[in-house]
Design an enzyme around this catalytic site. Structure first.
Site, PDB file in Angstrom:
ATOM      1  CD  GLU A   1      -3.770  13.994  -4.615  1.00 24.88           C
ATOM      2  OE1 GLU A   1      -3.523  12.804  -4.356  1.00 24.88           O
ATOM      3  OE2 GLU A   1      -3.111  14.943  -4.130  1.00 24.88           O
TER       4      GLU A   1
ATOM      5  CB  ILE B   1     -18.454   2.187  -3.885  1.00 25.81           C
ATOM      6  CG1 ILE B   1     -19.925   2.615  -3.982  1.00 25.81           C
ATOM      7  CG2 ILE B   1     -18.024   1.931  -2.445  1.00 25.81           C
ATOM      8  CD1 ILE B   1     -20.897   1.514  -3.586  1.00 25.81           C
ATOM      9  CD  GLU B   2     -14.071   3.963  -0.945  1.00 26.37           C
ATOM     10  OE1 GLU B   2     -12.950   3.606  -0.543  1.00 26.37           O
ATOM     11  OE2 GLU B   2     -14.959   3.157  -1.311  1.00 26.37           O
TER      12      GLU B   2
ATOM     13  CE  LYS C   1       1.530  -7.489 -22.318  1.00 26.96           C
ATOM     14  NZ  LYS C   1       1.221  -7.881 -23.709  1.00 26.96           N
ATOM     15  CB  SER C   2      -1.638   0.210 -22.989  1.00 27.55           C
ATOM     16  OG  SER C   2      -2.212  -0.617 -23.994  1.00 27.55           O
ATOM     17  CE  LYS C   3      -6.549  -4.898 -23.475  1.00 23.13           C
ATOM     18  NZ  LYS C   3      -7.333  -4.538 -24.688  1.00 23.13           N
TER      19      LYS C   3
ATOM     20  CB  CYS D   1       7.382  15.087  18.617  1.00 21.84           C
ATOM     21  SG  CYS D   1       5.735  15.146  19.367  1.00 21.84           S
TER      22      CYS D   1
ATOM     23  CD  GLU E   1       2.393   8.336  24.930  1.00 25.23           C
ATOM     24  OE1 GLU E   1       1.903   7.924  23.863  1.00 25.23           O
ATOM     25  OE2 GLU E   1       3.365   9.120  24.971  1.00 25.23           O
TER      26      GLU E   1
ATOM     27  NE  ARG F   1      -3.906  12.830  23.526  1.00 26.40           N
ATOM     28  CZ  ARG F   1      -4.941  13.287  22.814  1.00 26.40           C
ATOM     29  NH1 ARG F   1      -5.713  14.223  23.317  1.00 26.40           N
ATOM     30  NH2 ARG F   1      -5.181  12.824  21.613  1.00 26.40           N
TER      31      ARG F   1
ATOM     32  CG  HIS G   1       6.143  17.099  14.409  1.00 25.74           C
ATOM     33  ND1 HIS G   1       6.522  15.792  14.198  1.00 25.74           N
ATOM     34  CD2 HIS G   1       5.324  17.081  15.497  1.00 25.74           C
ATOM     35  CE1 HIS G   1       5.960  15.015  15.103  1.00 25.74           C
ATOM     36  NE2 HIS G   1       5.232  15.774  15.906  1.00 25.74           N
TER      37      HIS G   1
ATOM     38  CD  GLU H   1       8.756  16.260  11.259  1.00 25.03           C
ATOM     39  OE1 GLU H   1       8.022  15.386  11.740  1.00 25.03           O
ATOM     40  OE2 GLU H   1       9.496  16.984  11.954  1.00 25.03           O
TER      41      GLU H   1
END
Length: 597
Positions: free
Chosen positions: A146, A154-155, A193-195, A386, A410, A470, A515, A517
Site C-alpha cells: 500500500e 508531491i511527497e 459523480k465520476s469526474k 496502559c 509524568e 515510559r 496494549h 487490543e
C-alpha cells in the site's frame, strides 16, 4: 516426477486518489483476506510519504493511533488492519516512511557507498524503496504493498516512480495496480459523480501508471452504467471497476469485493492457482455483528474523542469481544476534560462498562481518575489499558490506601506539591532526551498469579503482550497497595515490573500495562476483551455479581481471610441461589458453536 516451476513473487500495489482516508488499508487487508482464503502465502507492506521517521511522536488527532508490532516498531494504523484481516505477522520491515528511506540513503552516502557519485531520487531513492519491497516479500507468493497519501501529493512521487519501474523490472504478468478512489454523491443533483475518479486516474497515467483495477468508494452502490462510463474514461474494463459503498461493518468488505469477483479477476490476471475459497468464517462474523442477541454500552473515557481513528485497534477489539458474546457493542466516547465530580454521574449514566485507554500527559487525567473512582464505587466493570491502569493505581492509592497526594512522575511539573509517585519513570528512561522510539516497546512476557481473575481469563500462566509506555508501577508501593486489597495479578519477572492489577469482590476491575487490543482479531477475540464484554453483559442484563461493598461483609460472615478463591466461592454461591445465568450462557454457547470453538 514433474519438476515444479520456480516461485515467482507477484506484486499488488494499492494507491489512493481524490481524498485521504479513503480506505486503502482496509481494501488491501480485505483483498489479503480473500487471497489467503484461497491458500496463498502473503506479505503485506505500507509506505508512508511523510518525512517523520515513524508516527511515534505524531498526535493521534493528526495520524490516528500508533500500531505497535512484536519487535517494538511504532507503525501506521493500517498494519493493524493487516493483522486483523490476515495471518500476516507484521514487524518493522512492513512499514517504511520517507524519513526512514532518506535516512538510509544519506547514511550510505556518508559511508561512501555510492563511490563519489551524485546521489539522486532516481535511481538511489527509488532503488532503496524497491530493495525494501523485495526484502519484505521474501517467502511470499503474493506481496500486497500500500502506498500512503493521495495521488497528486508531491511527497508520494518517489514511491510511485519506484512501483512504475517494478512493472518493467518484474514483468507485466507479475504486477497489478489497484487504485482506490472516490465517487461522491451530490445530494442536490441526486447523482454519483465520476469526474474526480477520471482526474485521479489521469494523474496516475501522466506518471506512467495505468491502473488495472479501480475500487470506487461511495455512499451508495455504483450502478453498472456508471461503472461502464468510468471504465471507458479510465481505460479499464467495466468488470474491473469495483463498487465499494459504505458498509455497516468493515468486516463486510471482503465479502463485498468477492461478490464482484475482484479476487477471481486478480488470480486470473496474475496467473495464480485458482483454488476453492471458503468465506464461511467471514460470513459468520458479519452475521453476529448484524444480528446480535444483546447490546452493551461501553464508555471510552479519553481526550482524543474527536477522532475515532485515535483508538482504532481498541474500538475493533471491543467489537471482537462483542462477537464472542453474540452482542453488539455500542461505543460511547466521553471527553475526560469535561468530567468532574458534578458531571461524572450524568456522563456515565446508562453505561455497562467503562474503559480508560492508553495516553500521555496531564491534560484530562483528573477527569479519567474521577471516572475510574465512579466505576469502582458503583460496581461498573472497568478496564484500564496502559495509562488507564496507571490512573487506576493512582485512584486506588488516593481513595482507598489513603495516599492522598498519590500521582505519577509524568505529572511532576503540574502537581508540584506531591511526593508520592506511585507511578514512576523507569530508571533507564531518566536520561533519555529523544522522544522517538525510546519507550518500552514491543512484546514482553508476563507471569500471571495463581487464583487470579486474569489467570482464569487467559487460561495460561505466561502471556506475551505488546507495550508502548515510559512510566511504570512504582515497586516501592507494592506492599501498601496489596495491604489495602489490590491484587498485583501479572508480573514481568524478567524486569520485576507490575504488568496487571485487579480488585477482588468487584464485578470486573482489571488494569494492564500493555496494549491487548493490538492482538485481537474478529475470529480470535482477545480473552481480556471477551471477558470484559461478558461482565458488561451481566450488567446490561441485570445479573450482578458480589460487589466491592458486599465482599467484606460476606467474607466476615463466612469467616474467610479474603483470598481470590474464597471470593469466587461466595460469588458462585450467590449466583446459584439468587440469579440465573441461563441467558448469557446460552448466548456464549451459540457464539462458540458459531466459530467452531
Amino acid at each position: 516426477m514433474k519438476k515444479k516451476s520456480p516461485l515467482v513473487q507477484k506484486y499488488i500495489f494499492v494507491t489512493g486518489g481524490v481524498v485521504s482516508s479513503i480506505g486503502k488499508g482496509l481494501c488491501a487487508a480485505s483483498l489479503g483476506a480473500l487471497l489467503e482464503a484461497r491458500g496463498l502465502k502473503l506479505s503485506m507492506m505500507k509506505f508512508d510519504p511523510y518525512i517523520n521517521v515513524d508516527p511515534g511522536t505524531m498526535s493521534p488527532l493528526q495520524h490516528g493511533e500508533v500500531f505497535v508490532t512484536d519487535d517494538g516498531a511504532e507503525t501506521d494504523l493500517d498494519l493493524g488492519h493487516y493483522e486483523r484481516f490476515t495471518h500476516v505477522k507484521v514487524s518493522r520491515s512492513n512499514n517504511y516512511t520517507t524519513g526512514q528511506i532518506y535516512d538510509a540513503v544519506i547514511s550510505k552516502e556518508r559511508r561512501g557507498d555510492y563511490l563519489g557519485g551524485t546521489v539522486q531520487v532516481i535511481p538511489h531513492v527509488t532503488d532503496e524503496i524497491k530493495n525494501y519491497i523485495y526484502d519484505t516479500s521474501q517467502g511470499a507468493e503474493v506481496a500486497i504493498i500500500e502506498i500512503g497519501g493521495t495521488i497528486g501529493d508531491i511527497e508520494s512521487l518517489p514511491f510511485l516512480e519506484a512501483i512504475r519501474q517494478m512493472r518493467v523490472d518484474c514483468g507485466f504478468e507479475n504486477v497489478v495496480f489497484i487504485h482506490v478512489t472516490l465517487v461522491p454523491f451530490i445530494a442536490a443533483a441526486g447523482e454519483l459523480k465520476s469526474k474526480p475518479t477520471q482526474h485521479s486516474v489521469k494523474e496516475m497515467r501522466s506518471i506512467g501508471i495505468q491502473p488495472d483495477f479501480l475500487i470506487c468508494r461511495s455512499e451508495k452502490p455504483i450502478p453498472s452504467e456508471l461503472k461502464s462510463k468510468i471504465g471507458l474514461f479510465c481505460n479499464v474494463k467495466a468488470d474491473a471497476v469495483i463498487s465499494c459503498p459504505d458498509a455497516s461493518t468493515i468486516y463486510e468488505v471482503p465479502l463485498m469485493l468477492h461478490q464482484q469477483k475482484l479476487d477471481d479477476l486478480i488470480v486470473k490476471r496474475l496467473d495464480l492457482k485458482n483454488e476453492a475459497i471458503d468465506l464461511a468464517p467471514w460470513e459468520k462474523v458479519v452475521k453476529v455483528i448484524k444480528n446480535p442477541a444483546n447490546t452493551v454500552r461501553i464508555g471510552i473515557v479519553g481526550k482524543y474523542v474527536d477522532l475515532k481513528e485515535s483508538y482504532k485497534s481498541l474500538n475493533e477489539a471491543l467489537i471482537h469481544g462483542g462477537i464472542a458474546n453474540n452482542s453488539k457493542v455500542e461505543l460511547v466516547f466521553v471527553d475526560s476534560e469535561n468530567l468532574d465530580e458534578s458531571t461524572v454521574k450524568d456522563s456515565l449514566q446508562g453505561l455497562h462498562g467503562v474503559l480508560v485507554p492508553g495516553g500521555f500527559g496531564y491534560r484530562g487525567a483528573e477527569g479519567k481518575i474521577i471516572a475510574i473512582q465512579y466505576a469502582r464505587e458503583n460496581n461498573l466493570p472497568y478496564f484500564g489499558i496502559c495509562f488507564g491502569m496507571q490512573l487506576a493505581v493512582i485512584e486506588y492509592a488516593r481513595h482507598v490506601a489513603g495516599i492522598v497526594d498519590a500521582t505519577s512522575r509524568e505529572f511532576a511539573d503540574k502537581v508540584k506539591s506531591s511526593r508520592n509517585y506511585v507511578i514512576d519513570i523507569m530508571t533507564e528512561q531518566r536520561k533519555v532526551t529523544q522522544k522517538g522510539g525510546t519507550m518500552r516497546l514491543g512484546s514482553y512476557a508476563c507471569h500471571l498469579g495463581t487464583g487470579t481473575l486474569t489467570r482464569e481469563v487467559y487460561g495460561k500462566d505466561i502471556i506475551h503482550e505488546r507495550h508502548r509506555h515510559r512510566y511504570e508501577f512504582n515497586n516501592r508501593y507494592r506492599e501498601i497497595l496489596k495491604k489495602y486489597g489490590m491484587v498485583l495479578s501479572g508480573i514481568c519477572e524478567e524486569r520485576d515490573l507490575v504488568e496487571m492489577i485487579e480488585l477482588p469482590g468487584h464485578p470486573w476491575f482489571v488494569g494492564c500495562q500493555f496494549h491487548p487490543e493490538f492482538k485481537s482479531k474478529p475470529m480470535a477475540p482477545h480473552p481480556l476483551f471477551t471477558s470484559f464484554i461478558e461482565a458488561a453483559l451481566h450488567q446490561a442484563l441485570g445479573k450482578k455479581k458480589p460487589t466491592a461493598k458486599m465482599a467484606p461483609k460476606l467474607l466476615a460472615k463466612n469467616g474467610n481471610g479474603g483470598s481470590r478463591k474464597s471470593v469466587k466461592k461466595i460469588e458462585k454461591k450467590i449466583n446459584q441461589k439468587k440469579m440465573t445465568r441461563k441467558k448469557i450462557t446460552d448466548t456464549n454457547k451459540k457464539a462458540r458453536e458459531f466459530f467452531g470453538r
